[in-house]
Design an enzyme around this catalytic site. Structure first.
Site, short mmCIF file in Angstrom:
data_model
loop_
_atom_site.label_atom_id
_atom_site.label_comp_id
_atom_site.label_asym_id
_atom_site.label_seq_id
_atom_site.Cartn_x
_atom_site.Cartn_y
_atom_site.Cartn_z
CB ALA A 1 -9.38 1.43 8.09
CB CYS A 2 -12.57 6.02 9.76
SG CYS A 2 -11.49 5.69 11.17
N GLY A 3 -14.15 4.50 6.89
CA GLY A 3 -15.34 4.58 6.05
C GLY A 3 -15.36 5.69 5.01
CE LYS A 4 -10.01 8.99 3.55
NZ LYS A 4 -9.46 8.25 4.70
CB THR A 5 -13.96 3.54 0.35
OG1 THR A 5 -12.56 3.82 0.44
CG2 THR A 5 -14.28 2.98 -1.03
CG HIS B 1 -6.26 11.19 4.73
ND1 HIS B 1 -6.30 10.50 5.92
CD2 HIS B 1 -6.32 10.25 3.76
CE1 HIS B 1 -6.37 9.21 5.69
NE2 HIS B 1 -6.39 9.03 4.38
CG ASN C 1 -23.54 7.70 7.49
OD1 ASN C 1 -24.10 7.63 8.59
ND2 ASN C 1 -22.47 6.99 7.19
NE ARG D 1 -6.21 -0.89 2.88
CZ ARG D 1 -6.50 0.36 3.22
NH1 ARG D 1 -7.07 1.17 2.34
NH2 ARG D 1 -6.23 0.81 4.42
N GLY E 1 0.79 -1.24 0.00
CA GLY E 1 0.00 0.00 0.00
C GLY E 1 0.81 1.27 0.00
N GLY E 2 0.45 2.14 0.91
CA GLY E 2 1.06 3.46 1.00
C GLY E 2 2.57 3.45 1.21
CG ASP F 1 -7.06 7.93 0.63
OD1 ASP F 1 -7.49 7.94 1.79
OD2 ASP F 1 -5.88 7.67 0.36
CG ASN G 1 -4.80 -2.49 6.00
OD1 ASN G 1 -5.71 -1.70 5.73
ND2 ASN G 1 -3.54 -2.24 5.67
O1 SAT Z 1 -1.83 1.86 2.67
S1 SAT Z 1 -2.49 3.15 2.45
O2 SAT Z 1 -1.77 4.21 3.15
O3 SAT Z 1 -2.54 3.48 1.05
C1 SAT Z 1 -4.09 3.05 3.01
C2 SAT Z 1 -4.41 3.96 4.12
O4 SAT Z 1 -3.83 3.87 5.20
O5 SAT Z 1 -5.30 4.80 3.95
MN MN Z 2 -6.28 7.10 3.33
#
Ligand code: SAT
Ligand code: MN
Length: 595
Positions: free
Chosen positions: A263-267, A240, A507, A379, A212-213, A287, A377
C-alpha cells in the site's frame, strides 16, 4: 472426488487432509470459466457475492470487520531453530505449531466442500515457474486464485507426470453443523488465526482468515516467504517488487524493479503513464519479482502472478488510469462501498461523493457519516491481461533484464525525493535500512515508522541477516552487470503537511534521471547519504512546482540524518553477529560522511 489424481504425493496429501478436516465433499479444480461461474453461483446463493450492474461479470464482497488485512502478528516462520527464522519473524517450533494447528484443522471443513486448487506461479511449464496446490474450503479463494495464479488442469497433468509441488493448506476455520446456515464471510477469531510457513519442507498452513495474503496462498506465502527461502538455497531472488519497462524516445528499453511496502504505490508506479514526452511505460508486474542470473550474466525478472490484488482507495483516473481501465469487467472487489445504481465506490475514486452509499460493513452511508465508505485496505482482484499497458513480454519465461533497482517507502520527512547508492554494498545498506510509515495492509497501528528492509519484513522466509548476505552474494556474482540501486521517497511533506511532490505520472521524471544515470548521460552530486541529481538534471518540463518545494524535497538535513543513526544501530543490533560485516562497514562510512 470429481477426478482421479495420479501424483502419489498429491493423492496422499488430499487423503490425509480430508481425514483431518472432514469436508462433506472434495472437488479438484481445473481453472475453467465454468468452474469460476459455479463458485460464483454458490457465493451468490449464500449472499456473499453482490453482482455489480455497472461492471460486467464483477462482484462485491464484504469481509467480516475483523478480517480485513494480513495478520503479521499471527504469521509464523516455523524452522527447526528460532535462529533460522531470525529476529524479524514470529517463530514457533514446527512440532508444537503443527500440533496446535492440527487441533484447529480437526473437523474444520465439516459441512463444506474441500477445493483442491492446482496452480502455477509463472507461466505453466516454464523452468522458472513453481507449482503449488492450495487446499481451501472457500469458494471465494478459488475465484481469487483463478485470477491471481494460473489454475489449470494442465498443472495436474504436469503433476501426474511426476513434477513436484508446494502444498498450501487453507481453511477459514468455520465448520457448519447439519443444516446450519452459513454467514456472509466466515472466519475464525484473531487468536486462532495462523499463517504458518515451514520453509525447510516447502509447506504452508493457513487457518482462520479469508482475506488477501492470508488466504490466497500463492502470493505472499508461496511466492515470497517460501520462495525467498528456496531462492537463497538455489542462488536466485524472490522479491517484493513491481517490474516495469520504460522506453525512451530513441527506443532504448530499461527494466526497473522496485520494492516498496504494501500500500505504498507499487501498483500505481507499475502502470504509470509518463508525463514526459516520448517516454513509454509498460507493466510487467505490480507486487512480486522472481529473478535469476541469465547466461549473459545479467539479472532476469519474471512476475510469478497473473493478476493484480490492488488497493482500491485512492485509485482513480487521475492517479492510475490504467488500473481504472483494468478493472472495468471481470473483477472481484472486496470491502469497497456500493452505489445505489450498482457500482463500486471508494475514497478518492472521483470528486463526486454520492449522496448515498452502502458502506463496506453493509450499512447506509452519506457524506455526513464520519466513517470511511470503503475500508482503507479494500481491494480489487483483476486479471493482468486486462491492463491496457501490460507489456508484451509479461509472460515471457526468460523474463526481462533488470537495469535498475529502487527501494523506498513512505516518509513524510528526512528522506529526499531520490538518491543513488555509491556502490552495490551501499545499495544493499539502503535496502537493509529502508523505513516506512505503516499502512492498513496489515492489521495494526497505521502511520508509525518502522524499518522494513527491502519491503520484505513481513515476507522473508528466513533470517533477515542471511537475506542481507544473500543480496551481497548476488552482487558479487553479478559484478559489473549488477543493476544500479536508487532510493526514492514520493511522500515527503512540507511543514504544513502537504505532499511536496505530485507523484504518479510525474514520477517518470525521476525514473528518466535514473535511466540517464545508467547511460552516464548525467552526473551527480556527492552527499553524505548518497549521490544526488545535479540541479536541472531532473526533467521538470511542463511541471509547475515552486522552487522552494524542490529545495525542500531534495534537502538533506545533517542533524535529522544523524538522528537516524541510533535507530539504524538498534535495527542492526537485532541481528547480532549474523549481520554481514560489509553492512557494518557501510554504516561506519555513513557516520563518517555525516561528520
Ligand atoms: O493481502 S496481501 O498481502 O496480498 C496485500 C499486501 O499486503 O500487499
Ligand atoms: Mn505486496
Amino acid at each position: 472426488m470429481n477426478i482421479t489424481v495420479k501424483n502419489k504425493k498429491l493423492n496422499d496429501w488430499i487423503k490425509e487432509t480430508a481425514d483431518m478436516c472432514r469436508p462433506d465433499n472434495i472437488y479438484i479444480c481445473n481453472g475453467t470459466k465454468e468452474e469460476y461461474n459455479l463458485m460464483l453461483s454458490k457465493l451468490l446463493e449464500n449472499g456473499s457475492a453482490i453482482p455489480l450492474k455497472k461492471r460486467s461479470n464483477s462482484y462485491l464482497f464484504r469481509s467480516d470487520p475483523s478480517d480485513v488485512a494480513r495478520v503479521e502478528d499471527r504469521t509464523f516462520i516455523s524452522t527447526s531453530s528460532k535462529d533460522k527464522a531470525g529476529p524479524t519473524n514470529n517463530w514457533i517450533a514446527p512440532a508444537e505449531l503443527k500440533d496446535t494447528m492440527k487441533r484447529l484443522y480437526n473437523g474444520c471443513m465439516k459441512g463444506r466442500t474441500m477445493y483442491v486448487i492446482p496452480f502455477s506461479m509463472g507461466p505453466i511449464g516454464s523452468p522458472i515457474s513453481r507449482i503449488g496446490v492450495e487446499i481451501s474450503d472457500s469458494p471465494y479463494v478459488v475465484c481469487n486464485m483463478h485470477v491471481m495464479t494460473r489454475v489449470s488442469s494442465k498443472v495436474l497433468e504436469l503433476l501426474d507426470r511426476g513434477e513436484d509441488f508446494i502444498p498450501c493448506l487453507h481453511s477459514i476455520g468455520v465448520p457448519l453443523g447439519n443444516g446450519q446456515k452459513d454467514v456472509q464471510w466466515p472466519c475464525a477469531p484473531i487468536e486462532s488465526k495462523y499463517i504458518s510457513h515451514f520453509p525447510e519442507e516447502n509447506l504452508v498452513w493457513s487457518f482462520g482468515s479469508g482475506y488477501g495474503g492470508n488466504a490466497l496462498l500463492g502470493k505472499k506465502c508461496l511466492a515470497l516467504r517460501i520462495a525467498s527461502a528456496i531462492a537463497k538455497r538455489e542462488g536466485w531472488m524472490a522479491e517484493h517488487m513491481l517490474i516495469l519497462r520504460l522506453t525512451n524516445p530513441e527506443g532504448r528499453q530499461y527494466h526497473i524493479a522496485a520494492a516498496f511496502p504494501s500500500a505504498c504505490g507499487k501498483t500505481n508506479l507499475a502502470m504509470m503513464q509518463p508525463s514526459i514526452k516520448g517516454w513509454k511505460c509498460e507493466c510487467i508486474g505490480d507486487d512480486i519479482a522472481w529473478m535469476k542470473i541469465g547466461s549473459d550474466g545479467r539479472l532476469y525478472a519474471i512476475n510469478p502472478e497473473s493478476g493484480f490484488f490492488g488497493v482500491a482507495p485512492g485509485t482513480s483516473y487521475e492517479t492510475n488510469p490504467m488500473a481504472m481501465e483494468t478493472i472495468k469487467e471481470n473483477v472481484i472487489f472486496t470491502n469497497c462501498a456500493l452505489t445505489d445504481d450498482g457500482d463500486v465506490w471508494w475514497e478518492g475514486i472521483n470528486d463526486d461523493v454520492p449522496s448515498h452509499l452502502i458502506d463496506w460493513k453493509g450499512r447506509d452511508w452519506t457524506p455526513e457519516s464520519n466513517t470511511d465508505a470503503a475500508h482503507p485496505n479494500a481491494r480489487f482482484t483483476a486479471p493482468a491481461s486486462q491492463c491496457p499497458v501490460i507489456c508484451k513480454d509479461w509472460e515471457n519465461p526468460t523474463g526481462v533484464p533488470i537495469d535498475i533497482f529502487i527501494f523506498g517507502g513512505r516518509r513524510s520527512s528526512v528522506v529526499p525525493l531520490v538518491h543513488e547508492a555509491y556502490s552495490w554494498d551501499h545499495g544493499v545498506f539502503l535496502g537493509a535500512t529502508a523505513a516506512s510509515e505503516t499502512t492498513s495492509a496489515n492489521i495494526g497501528e497505521v502511520g508509525y515508522l518502522r524499518r522494513d528492509p527491502f519491503a520484505m519484513k513481513p515476507f522473508c522466509g528466513y533470517n533477515m541477516a542471511d537475506y542481507f548476505r544473500h543480496w551481497l552474494d548476488m552482487g558479487d556474482r553479478l559484478g559489473s552487470k549488477a543493476p544500479k540501486i536508487f532510493y526514492v521517497n514520493w511522500f515527503r511533506k512540507s511543514p504544513d503537511g502537504k505532499f511536496l511532490w505530485p507523484g504518479f505520472s510525474d514520477n517518470s521524471r525521476v525514473l528518466k534521471w535514473m535511466c540517464e544515470r545508467v547511460e552516464g548521460k548525467v552526473g551527480s552530486l556527492k552527499s553524505p547519504i548518497g549521490l544526488l541529481p545535479i540541479e536541472g538534471d531532473i526533467d521538470l518540463n511542463g511541471l509547475d512546482i515552486p522552487a522552494e518545494n524542490l529545495r525542500e524535497l531534495m534537502k538533506i538535513d545533517i542533524k535529522e540524518w544523524r538522528d537516524e543513526i541510533p535507530d539504524i544501530e538498534e535495527h542492526f543490533a537485532m541481528f547480532g553477529t549474523r549481520l554481514p560485516e560489509r553492512l557494518k562497514v557501510q554504516l561506519k562510512e555513513l557516520i563518517t560522511r555525516l561528520g
